[in-house]
Design an enzyme around this catalytic site. Sequence first.
Site, PDB file in Angstrom:
ATOM      1  N   ASN A  85       0.871  -1.176   0.000  1.00 50.42           N
ATOM      2  CA  ASN A  85       0.000   0.000   0.000  1.00 50.42           C
ATOM      3  C   ASN A  85       0.912   1.232   0.000  1.00 50.42           C
ATOM      4  O   ASN A  85       1.442   1.617   1.035  1.00 50.42           O
ATOM      5  CB  ASN A  85      -0.886  -0.041   1.252  1.00 50.42           C
ATOM      6  N   ARG A  95     -12.133  15.525   7.774  1.00 49.31           N
ATOM      7  CA  ARG A  95     -12.868  15.879   6.544  1.00 49.31           C
ATOM      8  C   ARG A  95     -14.303  16.276   6.874  1.00 49.31           C
ATOM      9  O   ARG A  95     -14.917  15.690   7.769  1.00 49.31           O
ATOM     10  CB  ARG A  95     -12.883  14.688   5.582  1.00 49.31           C
ATOM     11  N   ARG A 111      -2.542  -2.129  -3.484  1.00 49.19           N
ATOM     12  CA  ARG A 111      -3.756  -1.352  -3.269  1.00 49.19           C
ATOM     13  C   ARG A 111      -3.701  -0.137  -4.199  1.00 49.19           C
ATOM     14  O   ARG A 111      -2.706   0.585  -4.225  1.00 49.19           O
ATOM     15  CB  ARG A 111      -3.827  -0.885  -1.821  1.00 49.19           C
ATOM     16  N   GLU A 150      -8.180  -5.510   4.872  1.00 46.03           N
ATOM     17  CA  GLU A 150      -8.059  -5.194   3.441  1.00 46.03           C
ATOM     18  C   GLU A 150      -6.873  -5.919   2.813  1.00 46.03           C
ATOM     19  O   GLU A 150      -6.940  -6.337   1.657  1.00 46.03           O
ATOM     20  CB  GLU A 150      -7.925  -3.682   3.263  1.00 46.03           C
ATOM     21  N   HIS A 177     -13.222   2.752   0.184  1.00 45.01           N
ATOM     22  CA  HIS A 177     -13.228   1.691   1.221  1.00 45.01           C
ATOM     23  C   HIS A 177     -13.903   0.411   0.707  1.00 45.01           C
ATOM     24  O   HIS A 177     -14.369  -0.401   1.512  1.00 45.01           O
ATOM     25  CB  HIS A 177     -14.001   2.140   2.495  1.00 45.01           C
TER      26      HIS A 177
END
Length: 399
Positions: free
Chosen positions: A7, A242, A92, A385, A181
């Site tokens: 990743n 955010r 990823r 993940e 996601h």
Amino acid sequence: MKILVINAGSSSLKYQLIDMETEQVVAKGLCERIGIDGHLKHTPMVGGKNVFNKDVAMPTHAEAIAAVIDKLTSEEYGVVSSMKEIDAVGHRVVHGGEKFACSVKIDDSVMAALEECTPFAPLHNPANITGINACKAVMGDVPMVAVFDTAFHQTMPGKAFTYAIPYEYYKNDGIRRYGFHGTSHRYVSARCAELMGKPIEELKIVSCHMGNGSSICAINGGKSVDTSMGFTPLVGLPMGTRCGDLDAGVIQFLMNKYGFSIDEMLNILNKKSGVLGVSGVSSDFRDLDAAAEQGNERAQLALDMFHYWVAKVTGSYAAAMNGVDAIIFTAGVGENSRETRKAICEYFGYLGVTIDDEANSKRGEDVMISTPDSKVKVFVIPTNEELVIARDTRDIIGG
Ligand code: AMP
């Protein structure tokens, strides 16, 4: 078969080496400050080998990958005898646009398509592409697979992904809801079906990924039918930093009043908003819990807003799917904060949800936190993940 999962971020690179026979992580680590100076923390998980935690010069991602391979194969820190034992690499990739509805083996045409998706994720995709190129440079022709955050959501129907702006902006420019996601929502929903002992095709699930970034996904019959993040990961729920959903008129008003450039404005919305912006305390929910306990009203407001938004979006997805069988909590906040889960579930009385406080106190395992007679089942499922990336990589390279 052993698969290296990568990743890559702009100045960091996380990795795990996974043994697919047992699905165990045999080593994991993190390269940081790539392009600045460089630091590697490498943790072998088998064989009693030492942890390596030192500065290593990393002018580019290629030196970072070389350092990772060096440690994975070394006498003192290693878990394999040579690079030949690494059968494939799974990467990823954040944005696959509309081109990728599933994971793919990386070749020149895939690399070109990744470049085409870059305008949609200008911060993330270039880092992912750099990671892939660095791997190619160091590892030669080891097969590689790209696994996309957006791919799972490609099953959303037009009524869920289309924005109500002139249609040509979708047709000509690809402006639509993509969602993120996806790898996490896919993993936890599949695991939920296993735990319920039912085929996923028969289930309506709402998956709440609540971490530093948060998104909710409506999964009907195993397919994403709606999700709260949009064209970018900025919208939906209020997050750590955010803003989540926001009236575009606010942007115009603030830019006019304070003379912000669009970059300054987006920096505020991405990095200074969310629960950090509202509370003025922190983006970390542990700090917010502590501050709220000491009577900080803005920390409490930020937490109340977060709970309210999760409940509101979950309820809207139950309505959109004409029902819900299970609700899942996952990621940093979802897996660790029993207070957050409890506060959210208090909104779900109308769904017939009742929570078992003892089960809700467990940590680090798949657990049903609703009582056996709860009409809608509620689960905590730690996301994984990396395992999804490794499994897809194995399946695609045909192991
Ligand atoms: P993630 O993005 O999934 O790694 O989640 C990271 C976030 O999880 C942190 O910023 C914290 O806000 C949150 N977190 C981790 N542990 C706890 C905890 N015990 N209680 C509340 N929040 C937590």
